[in-house]
Design a protein around this motif. Structure first.
Motif, PDB file in Angstrom:
ATOM      1  N   ASP A   1     -30.048  44.881 -74.039  1.00 26.87           N
ATOM      2  CA  ASP A   1     -29.970  46.145 -73.320  1.00 26.87           C
ATOM      3  C   ASP A   1     -28.602  46.757 -73.583  1.00 26.87           C
ATOM      4  N   MET A   2     -28.554  48.069 -73.703  1.00 27.69           N
ATOM      5  CA  MET A   2     -27.282  48.724 -73.963  1.00 27.69           C
ATOM      6  C   MET A   2     -27.295  50.106 -73.330  1.00 27.69           C
ATOM      7  N   SER A   3     -26.244  50.406 -72.630  1.00 21.71           N
ATOM      8  CA  SER A   3     -26.054  51.716 -72.033  1.00 21.71           C
ATOM      9  C   SER A   3     -24.714  52.263 -72.491  1.00 21.71           C
TER      10      SER A   3
ATOM     11  N   GLN B   1     -22.250  52.970 -70.653  1.00 24.96           N
ATOM     12  CA  GLN B   1     -21.188  52.263 -69.948  1.00 24.96           C
ATOM     13  C   GLN B   1     -20.885  50.920 -70.621  1.00 24.96           C
ATOM     14  N   GLN B   2     -21.929  50.200 -71.011  1.00 19.68           N
ATOM     15  CA  GLN B   2     -21.714  48.927 -71.695  1.00 19.68           C
ATOM     16  C   GLN B   2     -20.995  49.133 -73.027  1.00 19.68           C
ATOM     17  N   LEU B   3     -21.349  50.193 -73.737  1.00 21.86           N
ATOM     18  CA  LEU B   3     -20.688  50.488 -75.006  1.00 21.86           C
ATOM     19  C   LEU B   3     -19.211  50.772 -74.797  1.00 21.86           C
ATOM     20  N   ASN B   4     -18.885  51.575 -73.797  1.00 22.44           N
ATOM     21  CA  ASN B   4     -17.475  51.875 -73.528  1.00 22.44           C
ATOM     22  C   ASN B   4     -16.714  50.624 -73.108  1.00 22.44           C
ATOM     23  N   ASP B   5     -17.339  49.796 -72.291  1.00 24.72           N
ATOM     24  CA  ASP B   5     -16.676  48.558 -71.871  1.00 24.72           C
ATOM     25  C   ASP B   5     -16.411  47.645 -73.068  1.00 24.72           C
ATOM     26  N   ALA B   6     -17.383  47.557 -73.990  1.00 29.37           N
ATOM     27  CA  ALA B   6     -17.200  46.709 -75.165  1.00 29.37           C
ATOM     28  C   ALA B   6     -16.084  47.236 -76.055  1.00 29.37           C
TER      29      ALA B   6
ATOM     30  N   ARG C   1     -13.161  57.730 -72.708  1.00 30.31           N
ATOM     31  CA  ARG C   1     -14.484  57.243 -73.074  1.00 30.31           C
ATOM     32  C   ARG C   1     -14.913  57.894 -74.386  1.00 30.31           C
TER      33      ARG C   1
ATOM     34  N   GLU D   1     -18.726  41.245 -77.008  1.00 31.06           N
ATOM     35  CA  GLU D   1     -18.733  41.941 -75.723  1.00 31.06           C
ATOM     36  C   GLU D   1     -20.126  42.438 -75.349  1.00 31.06           C
ATOM     37  N   LEU D   2     -20.933  42.762 -76.349  1.00 28.55           N
ATOM     38  CA  LEU D   2     -22.305  43.196 -76.075  1.00 28.55           C
ATOM     39  C   LEU D   2     -23.248  42.017 -75.869  1.00 28.55           C
TER      40      LEU D   2
END
Length: 730
Positions: free
Chosen positions: A214-216, A218-223, A241, A282-283
């Protein structure tokens, strides 16, 4: 424009030249009015009047082909969905019945207060309590009696109406035809099922399996922030961001996203590619599942725009894809060669004309199988002449004896000498071609290079130079010979493409000793299977390629036939190469031989090879005799011990436990009559075999056909090409 002829020029009364005089320039009044450009710095309306340089229609609707393809895809999707749910109809029927039962219970529970006149019960109960408290109050008792009767009448009417409706429905259903009965049941059951549904219950199954990844946004920015590609915020401020131009959205078996890095951070798309492993961690996926690339200006990108695709699983595992060349009748090497598929299943083709290729990687990772794809395409083109050398001398390239103009097997002394002779022949042919091309008129050869028309008209076939296990030859040579061979290969790779030469080299880890840098740097297309580290990957693909994301060290031992293909300074893709097993390659070699016989293009070693001719003619030669002739192709005599070693190298399973006695017995059974059991090689006299004795056991018609060819044909195609179709096992 007017034409004026002079009466006398340089003393000639009738000059052979004419002077052309242009008509007078138009007057200022005739000049077209100058149109002022809108997009000017001093025009305040320039921004407002500028037409946006963007397409009006979406990408899927810009062509009839795209509309047709998407419509067909929609039809296939609808058909698949229909089959999926039709198969589950019994399951859905039971689910509807269960949900309708729950809905009926909920409906009765909801109607019960209405049927029992619950809205009038509270006043009745209140008056009843007052009557009990004041039994002497007659007026209160009368009010209670009237209100109680009113509630009773309401209950009777409501229950009667409900019973009448149910009875009428039952009678109507009983009297209705079956089709209408089914419609009535559905009209009642579906609303009840809808009423009986819950938050965790759905009527239809979901045909989409649960997502493994799963990827959103927000997850992309956090990674990206964890990988150091985005600055950390202060306090409650999260920090900068990325700007998602597209997605994240589902794309096939993964997530796709195109994003721009924020300005002011000092990071570029190249930095994202270099941090692929950290982003994958991270993902929560393997780095092989992360496919990242720059979006160039031609595709609307910039130095900070990245295209990212994260696969649900390893996209390079599963059943291999057979090569489409197996089913092709013919193929032209002037067209891109089908090579494999990328992570998303897109077809990857490789244009080889005017190019040179290099394949590298660890042993038993599919390097040779992948290299053979290029050669296999040339097999199906009768106007391709093959020069093949295999430093390993195994069975991988042995089927090429049916087609190859020159075939060198192994890296022994005789094979090294054959390789050196082959390179000299190639250099002479290259120079001869350049002389011919320079002499052709511009109308025939406009760019000074080979063309398909020149190939057929002047009998100049494309030359495919294939050398596998290149390091074996360099390690077997003395320094002077090694330097000379390297210089010859560099000349062929550098100048040969214009004359129709395609170099197809392969080696294991190509360090400076095994494959010199000056040879590797000339190669234009490179492919690398799994290697141990980024340094080895850069040795094959080019310096700095791992930092750009082209890193073959991330591949595992399970990724056989998968490698990184570099086609330019900043162009690369990880490809799962098509599968072409040994039997299919052997069949292609036989078909290639038949094509060359048909077009009168069978030349060199292939035309004089008795074992290849026997295979083509369908005649049987004992396998041991065929293998002995193959390994002795570069010498007329060989010691028994050396012959056994080479046989083991060709097929260890068959010849691994053979000794001199068994070899002699098997060859005698195959019809070999040795004129002498001792042969002298290099001044040493030992037990051995003469090639002439082996050839004597071959059927006479095949041997006669082979001996019609000069053992060292001229490099001139006009003299080396047969003037009439080759006799094949008459």
């Amino acid at each position: 424009m007017t034409e004026t002829t002079l009466q006398r020029v340089n003393g000639h009364a009738e000059p052979q030249v004419t002077l052309l005089k242009f008509a007078p320039e138009p007057t200022p009044d005739e000049q077209p009015a100058e149109v002022e450009a809108v997009d000017r710095a001093d025009n305040p309306l320039a921004d407002w009047l500028t037409v946006p340089d963007v397409p009006i229609l979406p990408a899927w609707a810009r062509s009839a082909a795209s509309l047709k393809a998407n419509s067909l895809a929609l039809g296939r999707l609808c058909a698949w969905q229909a089959r999926y749910h039709l198969l589950r109809t019994p399951k859905y029927a039971w689910r509807v019945a269960w949900l309708a039962t729950k809905g009926l219970w909920r409906a009765l529970r909801g109607l019960w207060p209405t049927l029992t006149a619950h809205d009038q019960t509270a006043p009745v109960k209140a008056l009843r309590a007052q009557v009990k408290a004041k039994p002497e109050d007659v007026d209160l008792a009368v009010k209670y009696a009237l209100l109680h009767r009113e509630r009773t009448v309401a209950r009777r009417w409501r229950w009667g109406a409900a019973a009448t409706a149910v009875a009428a429905t039952a009678v109507g259903w009983y009297l209705a035809p079956p089709l209408l009965q089914a419609g009535m049941v559905a009209a009642v059951a579906l609303p009840l099922a809808y009423l009986g549904r819950g938050d965790d219950v759905q009527l239809l199954d979901n045909p989409t399996p649960p997502l493994r990844v799963d990827m959103s946004a927000q997850q992309l920015n956090d990674a990206l922030r964890a990988a150091g590609l985005l600055k950390q915020g202060k306090g409650d401020d999260e920090g900068p961001r990325v700007t998602c131009v597209m997605g994240p959205v589902r794309d096939g078996n993964g997530w796709a996203c195109i994003f721009d890095l924020p300005k002011g951070g000092g990071k570029t798309a190249a930095d994202v590619l270099a941090k692929r492993t950290a982003i994958a961690a991270e993902l929560g996926v393997d780095e092989i599942q992360v496919i990242a690339s720059r979006v160039r200006a031609a595709a609307g990108g910039n130095a900070g725009r990245v295209s990212l695709w994260v696969a649900d699983d390893d996209p390079y595992l599963g059943a291999p894809v057979p090569s489409p060349l197996v089913k092709a009748d013919t193929f032209s090497v002037w067209e891109p060669i089908p090579f494999g598929q990328d992570a998303r299943g897109n077809r990857i083709t490789v244009p080889v004309m005017w190019q040179s290729l290099f394949f590298g990687g660890l042993p038993r990772r599919g390097k040779t199988f992948t290299q053979r794809l290029m050669t296999a395409a040339g097999l199906l083109d009768p106007y391709v002449r093959h020069y093949v050398a295999d430093g390993k001398g195994g069975a991988d390239w042995m089927p090429m004896k049916a087609v190859a103009h020159r075939l060198v097997m192994g890296a022994e002394d005789d094979a090294v000498e054959a390789l050196k002779a082959m390179l000299k022949e190639l250099l002479a042919e290259m120079e001869r071609r350049f002389v011919l091309l320079r002499g052709l008129p511009v109308s025939v050869c406009p760019e000074g290079k080979l063309t398909p028309a020149i190939v057929e008209k002047y009998n100049l076939p494309v030359i495919f130079v294939t050398i596998d296990e290149l390091q074996e030859y360099f390690t077997a040579m003395e320094k002077d010979d090694r330097d000379q061979v390297i210089n010859d290969l560099c000349r062929i790779a550098r100048r040969g493409p214009a004359a129709g030469f395609i170099c197809n080299f392969a080696s294991q880890r190509p360090d400076a000793d095994s494959v010199p840098t000056k040879l590797r740097e000339i190669i234009t297309l490179r492919y690398c299977t799994q290697v141990v580290d980024q340094t080895s990957s850069d040795m094959v693909l080019g310096k700095g390629k791992a930092a750009q994301g082209a890193d073959a060290s991330v591949l595992s031992e399970d990724h056989r036939g998968t490698g990184v293909l570099v086609t330019g300074p900043a162009s690369f893709v990880t490809v799962r190469a098509d599968f072409l097993p040994g039997p299919d390659f052997s069949e292609l070699c036989q078909r290639g031989r038949a094509l060359r016989v048909k077009h009168n293009q069978l030349t060199g070693d292939a035309r004089g090879d008795v074992t290849a001719a026997a295979d083509q003619a369908g005649l049987t030669i004992a396998p041991v005799l065929s293998d002995c002739l193959d390994v002795m192709r570069h010498t007329d005599r060989m010691h028994t011990v050396d012959l056994l070693d080479r046989l083991v190298n060709v097929d260890e399973d068959r010849y691994g436990d053979w000794d001199a006695e068994r070899l002699a017995a098997e060859l005698e059974t195959a019809g070999v009559d040795r004129t002498t059991k001792q042969v002298k090689v290099g001044g040493v006299n030992r037990a051995g075999y003469r090639r002439a004795d082996l050839e004597a056991a071959v059927p006479a018609e095949l041997l006669l056909s082979a001996r019609r060819v000069d053992p060292t044909p001229s490099t001139d195609p006009a003299t080396d090409t047969p003037s009439e179709p080759t006799a094949e096992g008459a």
